[in-house]
Design a protein around this motif. Structure first.
Motif, mmCIF file in Angstrom:
data_model
loop_
_atom_site.group_PDB
_atom_site.id
_atom_site.type_symbol
_atom_site.label_atom_id
_atom_site.label_comp_id
_atom_site.label_asym_id
_atom_site.label_seq_id
_atom_site.Cartn_x
_atom_site.Cartn_y
_atom_site.Cartn_z
ATOM 1 N N ARG A 73 21.942 15.590 20.922
ATOM 2 C CA ARG A 73 22.342 14.511 20.178
ATOM 3 C C ARG A 73 21.624 13.152 19.797
ATOM 4 O O ARG A 73 20.889 12.767 20.904
ATOM 5 C CB ARG A 73 23.790 14.010 20.600
ATOM 6 C CG ARG A 73 24.429 12.752 19.584
ATOM 7 C CD ARG A 73 25.936 12.687 20.374
ATOM 8 N NE ARG A 73 25.979 12.273 21.846
ATOM 9 C CZ ARG A 73 27.139 11.913 22.627
ATOM 10 N NH1 ARG A 73 28.279 12.131 22.123
ATOM 11 N NH2 ARG A 73 27.106 11.617 23.781
ATOM 12 N N THR B 265 21.035 9.327 18.411
ATOM 13 C CA THR B 265 21.576 8.168 17.804
ATOM 14 C C THR B 265 20.603 7.145 18.054
ATOM 15 O O THR B 265 19.678 7.363 18.764
ATOM 16 C CB THR B 265 22.930 7.909 18.547
ATOM 17 O OG1 THR B 265 22.638 7.421 20.124
ATOM 18 C CG2 THR B 265 24.050 8.717 18.419
ATOM 19 N N ALA C 196 26.881 10.761 14.972
ATOM 20 C CA ALA C 196 25.392 11.090 15.314
ATOM 21 C C ALA C 196 24.704 12.332 14.535
ATOM 22 O O ALA C 196 25.370 12.882 13.879
ATOM 23 C CB ALA C 196 25.339 11.514 16.869
#
Lengths: 113, 115
Positions: free
Chosen positions: A36, A38, A88
């Motif tokens: 992930r 972000t 995200a």
């Protein structure tokens, strides 16, 4: 030109809905990773499979996230229920071993409103 | 514990001038090291890798990196920047942890190329 594919490329959903992301690793690769990304946290490893068996999913919130490999050509990441903080870009990567280079898919951009 | 530090979060260079992106690592054994590039809205692409063979590693698009064990560094260089090099670059160390390998990512260096 072998490459990792991910679907969908973009997903907008409302809080509380289930989200399923899919990944097709490169044929012959026996390790699959879910990440992930972000702005705040950078790249985080969520789960890691070898030969379809989960080796490490310590980075994944267990209460809402699940990752599976139903077969060697498909990996799935599911979020149920989704929350705005799950927004995200989710990347899948595959490789021949955990120590060697990884090949990244184009990512799924998830927006949870 | 293994770790990787990218010393600059942003680097700006003029087109045609050299590029230097710095990376230091910490590893208790001989590491595998990688540089990846990420263009906007794209996945990560491998630029080059070091796996205990030659210390000077050549990659794609004219990039190279030198493994210096004494300095625990693996800096990425390119003699002449091109506008298409503008992207984010990640230094990665492959770490053996609890019997499994994990990638330890640096925080990234955003390269800006000025015309």
């Amino acid at each position: 030109d072998a490459r990792v594919t991910q679907t969908p490329r973009h997903k907008v959903t409302e809080m509380g809905q289930e989200v399923t992301m899919r990944c097709q690793p490169i044929l012959g690769h026996n390790t699959v990773f879910w990440y992930r990304q972000t702005m705040m946290q950078g790249l985080e490893l969520l789960a890691y499979f070898r030969n379809r068996a989960p080796l490490d999913d310590s980075g994944m919130p267990k209460d809402r996230f699940s990752a599976e490999m139903p077969d060697a050509t498909l990996a799935t990441l599911k979020i149920q229920p989704s929350e705005p903080r799950d927004s995200a870009v989710y990347f899948c990567a595959s490789g021949l071993s955990g120590a060697d280079e990884q090949y990244f898919g184009p990512g799924t951009r998830l927006t949870v409103t | 514990a293994q770790s990787v530090t990218q010393l600059d979060s942003h680097v700006s260079v003029s087109e045609g001038t050299p590029v230097l992106l710095r990376c230091n690592y910490s590893s208790s054994y001989s590491p595998s090291l990688f540089w990846y590039v990420q263009h906007p809205n794209k996945g990560l692409q491998l630029l080059l890798k070091y796996t205990s063979a030659a210390t000077l590693v050549k990659g794609i698009n004219g990039f190279e990196a030198e493994f210096k064990k004494s300095e625990t560094s693996f800096h990425l260089t390119k003699p002449s920047a091109h506008m298409s090099d503008a992207a984010e670059y990640f230094c990665v160390v492959s770490s053996l942890t609890s019997g499994t390998y994990k990638y330890i990512f640096g925080t990234g260096t955003r390269l800006k190329v000025l015309a």
